[in-house]
Design a protein around this motif. Structure first.
Motif, PDB file in Angstrom:
ATOM      1  N   LEU A   1     -73.491  15.321  -3.570  1.00 44.67           N
ATOM      2  CA  LEU A   1     -73.026  15.814  -4.864  1.00 44.67           C
ATOM      3  C   LEU A   1     -71.538  16.138  -4.823  1.00 44.67           C
ATOM      4  CD1 LEU A   1     -73.653  16.623  -7.746  1.00 44.67           C
ATOM      5  CD2 LEU A   1     -74.372  18.877  -6.921  1.00 44.67           C
TER       6      LEU A   1
ATOM      7  N   LEU B   1     -71.900  18.955 -14.212  1.00 44.24           N
ATOM      8  CA  LEU B   1     -72.271  17.578 -14.480  1.00 44.24           C
ATOM      9  C   LEU B   1     -72.978  17.419 -15.823  1.00 44.24           C
ATOM     10  CD1 LEU B   1     -73.628  16.339 -11.030  1.00 44.24           C
ATOM     11  CD2 LEU B   1     -71.582  15.549 -12.210  1.00 44.24           C
TER      12      LEU B   1
ATOM     13  N   HIS C   1     -73.950  21.821 -10.413  1.00 45.85           N
ATOM     14  CA  HIS C   1     -74.883  21.065 -11.245  1.00 45.85           C
ATOM     15  C   HIS C   1     -74.566  21.216 -12.729  1.00 45.85           C
ATOM     16  CE1 HIS C   1     -76.977  21.199  -7.422  1.00 45.85           C
ATOM     17  NE2 HIS C   1     -77.705  20.183  -7.847  1.00 45.85           N
TER      18      HIS C   1
ATOM     19  N   THR D   1     -81.401  25.930  -9.277  1.00 44.98           N
ATOM     20  CA  THR D   1     -80.272  25.898  -8.342  1.00 44.98           C
ATOM     21  C   THR D   1     -79.679  27.266  -8.010  1.00 44.98           C
ATOM     22  OG1 THR D   1     -78.710  25.515 -10.170  1.00 44.98           O
ATOM     23  CG2 THR D   1     -79.620  23.579  -9.067  1.00 44.98           C
TER      24      THR D   1
ATOM     25  N   TYR E   1     -77.761  16.826   0.501  1.00 44.74           N
ATOM     26  CA  TYR E   1     -77.679  16.812  -0.955  1.00 44.74           C
ATOM     27  C   TYR E   1     -76.334  17.352  -1.430  1.00 44.74           C
ATOM     28  CZ  TYR E   1     -78.895  17.760  -5.817  1.00 44.74           C
ATOM     29  OH  TYR E   1     -78.897  17.794  -7.182  1.00 44.74           O
ATOM     30  N   ARG E   2     -75.877  18.454  -0.810  1.00 45.19           N
ATOM     31  CA  ARG E   2     -74.584  19.052  -1.175  1.00 45.19           C
ATOM     32  C   ARG E   2     -73.440  18.072  -0.928  1.00 45.19           C
ATOM     33  NH1 ARG E   2     -73.585  25.066  -1.243  1.00 45.19           N
ATOM     34  NH2 ARG E   2     -71.461  24.291  -1.102  1.00 45.19           N
TER      35      ARG E   2
END
Length: 276
Positions: free
Chosen positions: A257, A29, A26, A16, A253-254
């Motif tokens: 998330l 999480l 990320h 990432t 995706y962003r």
């Protein structure tokens, strides 16, 4: 610290770090989903060293050119391709250094590192990336990089000091807004990351050096190797994909998330504190 923990952190950071999706988003999480505790400052330094090695190797031709041109640049001459590239990279790095020093002096860095902030920055700057990618022209290459563009992209990069923004993502956003082709925007963003990672790595490394021992050094070596491999593969995949696709998949995706992080933050009162 278990090898699995080191591997997990290194792979997440490696993949990432250079994709426009934010490593902070990320890593925050990780403890929530696995119960794993913070990996510590030493491992942070190690994974940054690994990702630095990957970007240097992948863009070795450009890095070598800039390195060979640096002595000439330091004498005030930017009349060769290498010295000009070294000069522009230096100029592009100044805003993030100044803003970073201000945040540190005002003790604002820790205040910004929360799940809510990262959720919102993942979401908002993902949409900004989409806007710039869709509206931006594609007529410039890295050879067109000039002083004005280096300053503007440097200012964009400084926004990455807000966790969740994504250093690569926001710099690519700036480059696309200025009209650089997608692959060329990513290339410049990656080259701009090198002095920034070096600067942050040195600062963190100074803090780690005094407390380092053999076990820590061994863990750091594994972390650096894992992060290097993951970052190199992620870089190669992204650069190849950009020949045929735009940044929309990363944006989707962003956004997903970002909503997940905001749901976690607002449903639990943001209990997770600073991310790893």
């Amino acid at each position: 610290m278990s090898l699995f923990h080191i591997f997990l952190v290194a792979i997440i950071q490696g993949i990432t770090e250079f994709l426009p999706v934010s490593s902070s988003g990320h890593l925050i999480l990780l403890p929530a989903l696995t119960g794993i505790t913070d990996q510590g400052l030493a491992i942070d330094v190690a994974v940054h060293v690994g990702t630095l090695g990957a970007v240097i190797l992948y863009f070795w031709a450009d890095v070598r050119k800039a390195a060979l041109g640096t002595p000439r640049m330091l004498t005030g001459r930017t009349d060769t391709e290498g010295s000009r590239l070294a000069f522009l990279l230096l100029i592009a790095t100044i805003p993030v250094v100044i803003v970073g020093a201000c945040l540190s002096a005002l003790d604002l860095s820790s205040a910004l590192r929360s799940v809510k902030v990262i959720g919102w920055t993942m979401l908002v700057f993902g949409i900004v990336l989409w806007w710039a990618d869709q509206r931006g022209a594609s007529h410039k290459t890295a050879a067109d990089w000039n002083l004005r563009d280096a300053i503007l992209m440097g200012l964009w990069q400084a926004l990455a000091l807000i966790p969740g923004t994504s250093r690569s993502g926001i710099t690519i956003t700036g480059a696309r807004q200025l009209g650089y082709e997608r692959s060329e925007a990513a290339r410049l963003a990656m080259l701009m990351s090198i002095p920034t990672i070096i600067a942050s790595g040195v600062l963190l490394g100074v803090e780690v050096y005094a407390t380092a021992d053999f076990e820590t050094a061994k863990d750091c070596a594994f972390a650096a190797v894992f992060a290097f491999g993951a970052a190199y593969l992620a870089l190669g995949l992204m650069m190849r994909l950009l020949q045929s696709i735009n940044f929309t998949p990363y944006v989707i995706y962003r956004i997903a998330l970002g909503f997940l992080l905001l749901w976690i933050a607002y449903s639990t009162g943001d209990p997770m504190g600073p991310p790893a």
